[in-house]
Design a protein around this motif. Sequence first.
Motif, mmCIF file in Angstrom:
data_model
loop_
_atom_site.group_PDB
_atom_site.id
_atom_site.type_symbol
_atom_site.label_atom_id
_atom_site.label_comp_id
_atom_site.label_asym_id
_atom_site.label_seq_id
_atom_site.Cartn_x
_atom_site.Cartn_y
_atom_site.Cartn_z
ATOM 1 N N ALA A 191 -1.367 1.992 8.488
ATOM 2 C CA ALA A 191 -1.390 3.268 7.769
ATOM 3 C C ALA A 191 -1.258 4.453 8.715
ATOM 4 C CB ALA A 191 -2.679 3.380 6.966
ATOM 5 N N VAL A 226 2.241 5.482 9.263
ATOM 6 C CA VAL A 226 2.950 5.972 8.083
ATOM 7 C C VAL A 226 2.529 7.391 7.725
ATOM 8 C CG1 VAL A 226 3.357 5.591 5.619
ATOM 9 C CG2 VAL A 226 3.253 3.649 7.199
ATOM 10 N N SER A 227 1.247 7.674 7.860
ATOM 11 C CA SER A 227 0.706 8.941 7.370
ATOM 12 C C SER A 227 1.350 10.151 8.026
ATOM 13 C CB SER A 227 -0.807 8.976 7.569
ATOM 14 O OG SER A 227 -1.134 8.806 8.940
ATOM 15 N N VAL A 238 -1.106 7.756 1.303
ATOM 16 C CA VAL A 238 -1.163 6.524 2.088
ATOM 17 C C VAL A 238 -2.579 5.952 1.991
ATOM 18 C CG1 VAL A 238 -0.821 5.469 4.344
ATOM 19 C CG2 VAL A 238 0.564 7.447 3.662
ATOM 20 N N GLU A 239 -2.663 4.659 1.689
ATOM 21 C CA GLU A 239 -3.953 3.972 1.588
ATOM 22 C C GLU A 239 -3.934 2.742 2.484
ATOM 23 O OE1 GLU A 239 -6.604 1.448 -1.679
ATOM 24 O OE2 GLU A 239 -4.772 2.510 -2.305
ATOM 25 N N GLU A 240 -4.897 2.639 3.366
ATOM 26 C CA GLU A 240 -4.961 1.502 4.289
ATOM 27 C C GLU A 240 -5.416 0.251 3.529
ATOM 28 O OE1 GLU A 240 -6.803 0.339 8.672
ATOM 29 O OE2 GLU A 240 -7.545 2.089 7.578
ATOM 30 N N ARG A 280 -1.081 -3.358 7.091
ATOM 31 C CA ARG A 280 -0.541 -3.128 5.753
ATOM 32 C C ARG A 280 -1.129 -1.849 5.176
ATOM 33 N NH1 ARG A 280 -2.115 -6.271 1.994
ATOM 34 N NH2 ARG A 280 -0.220 -6.554 0.752
ATOM 35 N N CYS A 281 -0.318 -1.163 4.348
ATOM 36 C CA CYS A 281 -0.808 0.039 3.685
ATOM 37 C C CYS A 281 -0.049 0.241 2.382
ATOM 38 C CB CYS A 281 -0.676 1.275 4.584
ATOM 39 S SG CYS A 281 1.028 1.752 4.949
ATOM 40 N N ARG A 282 -0.686 0.964 1.479
ATOM 41 C CA ARG A 282 -0.058 1.320 0.210
ATOM 42 C C ARG A 282 0.494 2.739 0.328
ATOM 43 N NH1 ARG A 282 -1.386 -0.878 -4.538
ATOM 44 N NH2 ARG A 282 -3.409 -1.506 -3.632
ATOM 45 N N LEU A 283 1.731 2.951 -0.141
ATOM 46 C CA LEU A 283 2.364 4.263 -0.079
ATOM 47 C C LEU A 283 2.857 4.647 -1.468
ATOM 48 C CD1 LEU A 283 3.597 6.731 1.412
ATOM 49 C CD2 LEU A 283 5.636 5.319 1.827
#
Length: 317
Positions: A250, A253-254, A262-264, A269-272
Amino acid sequence: MPKTSARLLSLLSLLQARRDWPGALLAERLEVSPRTVRRDVDRLRELGYPIMTTKGPDGGYRLDAGSRLPPLLFDDEQAVALVLALQTAATTGAGIEEAAARALATVRQVLPARLRHRVDAFRVTAVERPGAQPSSQIDPQVLVALGAAVHAREVLRFGYASADEPRRVEPHHLVTWGRRWYLVAWDLDRKDWRIFRADRVTPRVPTGPRFEPRALPGGEVSAFVASRFQGTDLSGAWPCRGEVILHVPAAEVSSYARDGVVEELGPDRCRLVLGAWSWAGVAAAVSAFDADFEVVGPAELREAFALLGRRCGNAAG
């Protein structure tokens, strides 16, 4: 400096600071009698300053607009701000570079030595952002005409570069966006809000009748203009918004997610959740992270990736 001369300069500085000054308040600020204020005002009038007397219970004085520009007084911060503004005038796209340079030379010449050394240390160089659109030069007189119509709330007629027929609008705001000038107006023929590039406008005289200002959608011109150029609604939400799982930390990405969320999910891995003006734009933005990913949704985003994949395959094949 003699006491009277110093007091005259202080009085002139106060008169420039606000529109109307009650005589009693001027006397209090200068620590003199109202009679002394009247004498000092008469002296300034003899020097050519158009000072008007206002009537009423709080009668006082007003520095009126004259036929020539009188000497102006600036404090240190105002003088530095003026120099900086003149140095960056070339970045406005208003076509005033030569006039700004002459004004800067005039201001610098009359600055006291302590300020001249400070402002001479400023050397501003405008650097274009790679890929940015070049600023279009606009005649300052066009800006003056548009600004006058906005201020007077008068219907404006003008020729527009991309239209055969003249436009009739109610001008509401003159704004800048991306180093270009734009007119925000209500189009009387199309019954809708429009944003016109000012460098493509040729104002026609005379202007039309006065109008009652309409309520701008959203209430704020900045939000309205940003939404029109970004393709979002007035809430700032993108019309297309998708969610993916990126196989990358994350923290990496952030920094490049713009207004995405962005969520770790783990060390790698992270959620975007990301938005754009089109589904293809969302897909392209996700692909720019150069990492494996999984599409969570919606279906339109999956279809955009499929289309992007076919295009990339054709380009490679």
